[in-house]
Design a protein around this motif. Structure first.
Motif, PDB file in Angstrom:
ATOM      1  N   VAL A  71       0.652  -0.820  -0.412  1.00  0.00           N
ATOM      2  CA  VAL A  71       0.024   0.388   0.277  1.00  0.00           C
ATOM      3  C   VAL A  71       0.484   1.145  -0.115  1.00  0.00           C
ATOM      4  CG1 VAL A  71      -1.725   1.194   1.319  1.00  0.00           C
ATOM      5  CG2 VAL A  71      -1.673  -0.931   1.233  1.00  0.00           C
ATOM      6  N   ALA A  72       1.832   1.046   0.824  1.00  0.00           N
ATOM      7  CA  ALA A  72       2.840   2.564   0.452  1.00  0.00           C
ATOM      8  C   ALA A  72       3.379   2.446  -0.554  1.00  0.00           C
ATOM      9  CB  ALA A  72       3.805   1.849   1.469  1.00  0.00           C
ATOM     10  N   ARG A  73       3.474   1.382  -1.307  1.00  0.00           N
ATOM     11  CA  ARG A  73       4.873   1.486  -2.755  1.00  0.00           C
ATOM     12  C   ARG A  73       3.549   2.086  -3.124  1.00  0.00           C
ATOM     13  NH1 ARG A  73       7.435  -2.706  -0.785  1.00  0.00           N
ATOM     14  NH2 ARG A  73       5.468  -4.400  -2.243  1.00  0.00           N
ATOM     15  N   ALA A  74       1.919   1.949  -3.366  1.00  0.00           N
ATOM     16  CA  ALA A  74       0.943   2.653  -4.616  1.00  0.00           C
ATOM     17  C   ALA A  74       0.440   3.647  -4.462  1.00  0.00           C
ATOM     18  CB  ALA A  74      -0.302   1.943  -3.838  1.00  0.00           C
ATOM     19  N   GLY A  77       5.176   6.319   0.202  1.00  0.00           N
ATOM     20  CA  GLY A  77       5.531   5.620   1.820  1.00  0.00           C
ATOM     21  C   GLY A  77       6.604   7.475   2.289  1.00  0.00           C
ATOM     22  N   THR A  78       6.278   7.234   3.556  1.00  0.00           N
ATOM     23  CA  THR A  78       6.769   7.866   5.284  1.00  0.00           C
ATOM     24  C   THR A  78       7.755   7.321   5.447  1.00  0.00           C
ATOM     25  OG1 THR A  78       5.335   7.545   6.822  1.00  0.00           O
ATOM     26  CG2 THR A  78       4.460   9.399   4.256  1.00  0.00           C
ATOM     27  N   ASP A  85       5.721   0.454  11.327  1.00  0.00           N
ATOM     28  CA  ASP A  85       5.716  -0.824  10.708  1.00  0.00           C
ATOM     29  C   ASP A  85       7.304  -1.817  11.723  1.00  0.00           C
ATOM     30  OD1 ASP A  85       5.669  -3.121   8.832  1.00  0.00           O
ATOM     31  OD2 ASP A  85       7.212  -2.840   7.999  1.00  0.00           O
ATOM     32  N   ILE A  86       7.554  -1.296  11.517  1.00  0.00           N
ATOM     33  CA  ILE A  86       9.601  -1.810  12.530  1.00  0.00           C
ATOM     34  C   ILE A  86       8.984  -2.421  13.765  1.00  0.00           C
ATOM     35  CG2 ILE A  86      10.595  -0.504  12.815  1.00  0.00           C
ATOM     36  CD1 ILE A  86      11.346  -3.904  11.785  1.00  0.00           C
ATOM     37  N   THR A  87       8.638  -0.879  14.355  1.00  0.00           N
ATOM     38  CA  THR A  87       7.683  -1.238  15.722  1.00  0.00           C
ATOM     39  C   THR A  87       7.280  -1.704  16.092  1.00  0.00           C
ATOM     40  OG1 THR A  87       8.262   0.973  16.150  1.00  0.00           O
ATOM     41  CG2 THR A  87       7.251   0.271  17.870  1.00  0.00           C
ATOM     42  N   LYS A 146      12.396  -1.706   1.645  1.00  0.00           N
ATOM     43  CA  LYS A 146      12.392  -1.982   2.507  1.00  0.00           C
ATOM     44  C   LYS A 146      11.987  -0.038   3.361  1.00  0.00           C
ATOM     45  CE  LYS A 146      10.847  -5.806   3.389  1.00  0.00           C
ATOM     46  NZ  LYS A 146       9.482  -6.383   3.745  1.00  0.00           N
ATOM     47  N   ALA A 147      11.331   0.331   4.131  1.00  0.00           N
ATOM     48  CA  ALA A 147      12.663   2.019   4.876  1.00  0.00           C
ATOM     49  C   ALA A 147      13.765   1.921   5.493  1.00  0.00           C
ATOM     50  CB  ALA A 147      10.945   2.083   6.165  1.00  0.00           C
TER      51      ALA A 147
END
Length: 206
Positions: A71-74, A77-78, A85-87, A146-147
């Motif tokens: 969804v972030a790629r669509a 992303g921020t 996400d990682i948290t 990935k971020a």
């Protein structure tokens, strides 16, 4: 260990679903939080002894964890999205072993504590390597976009999900499985430290 091989297979389907969710108005952060909520539902079911029932929300949680990046790629992303996400991932991966400890402290307490210790050590080695990789401008898409910089290792996402599924299928074997998997987590962290020494030992910080 298998994430880099799996990503090219699953990413096209995830990206298609991510675009669909984005068109429906979902944000990546919303999908991340839905995934966390499902994971915590799975943990709650484990505490009650309903480990088989926990499998469905557990797997849906990990599906959401793959979809939030799509969804972030669509949508675009921020940095905060990557942080969230990682948290949430770390909270999920700690909640499932903790649930097994709560379900049977006498049988699972010591092994569960060792498993959580190994997760803590392995997670620290992962985040520390990501920090150094970012500082030195290293990039990789081997495990998807990935971020953070995702360094490889003996145990990665696919192996950890498989382990959690196995725990739900054979909960009476939690202690034995926790000792084995925790030991492999330690080996993964140590190998990442060795890799960091080879990659960054002769580099100065910016």
């Amino acid at each position: 260990m298998f994430d880099a091989q799996i990503r090219p297979i699953i990413d096209p389907a995830l990206n298609a679903q991510g675009r669909f969710l984005a068109r429906l108005g979902f944000t990546a952060n919303q999908v991340t939080l839905i995934g966390l909520a499902l994971g915590l539902v799975a943990a709650g079911l484990i505490v009650t002894g309903a480990t088989y029932w926990a499998l469905l929300p557990l797997l849906l949680s990990r599906l959401a964890d793959g979809l939030d990046g799509a969804v972030a790629r669509a949508r675009g992303g921020t940095d905060f999205g990557g942080y969230l996400d990682i948290t949430c991932d770390f909270l999920f991966y700690g909640a499932i072993p903790f649930a097994f400890i709560l379900a049977d402290p006498a049988a699972n307490g010591v092994a569960g504590a060792f498993l959580l210790l190994s997760f803590y050590f392995n997670g620290t080695s992962f985040l520390g390597f990501s920090l150094l990789a970012d500082r030195h401008g290293l990039k990789t898409d081997a495990r998807g976009q990935k971020a953070l910089y995702f360094s490889g290792g003996l145990l990665e996402g696919a192996e950890t999900i498989g382990f959690l599924v196995l725990l739900c299928l054979v909960p009476d074997a939690f202690a034995a499985l926790a000792w084995i998997f925790g030991s492999l987590c330690f080996l993964t962290a140590i190998s990442r430290i060795v890799l960091a020494a080879r990659s960054f030992g002769n580099r100065s910080g910016n």
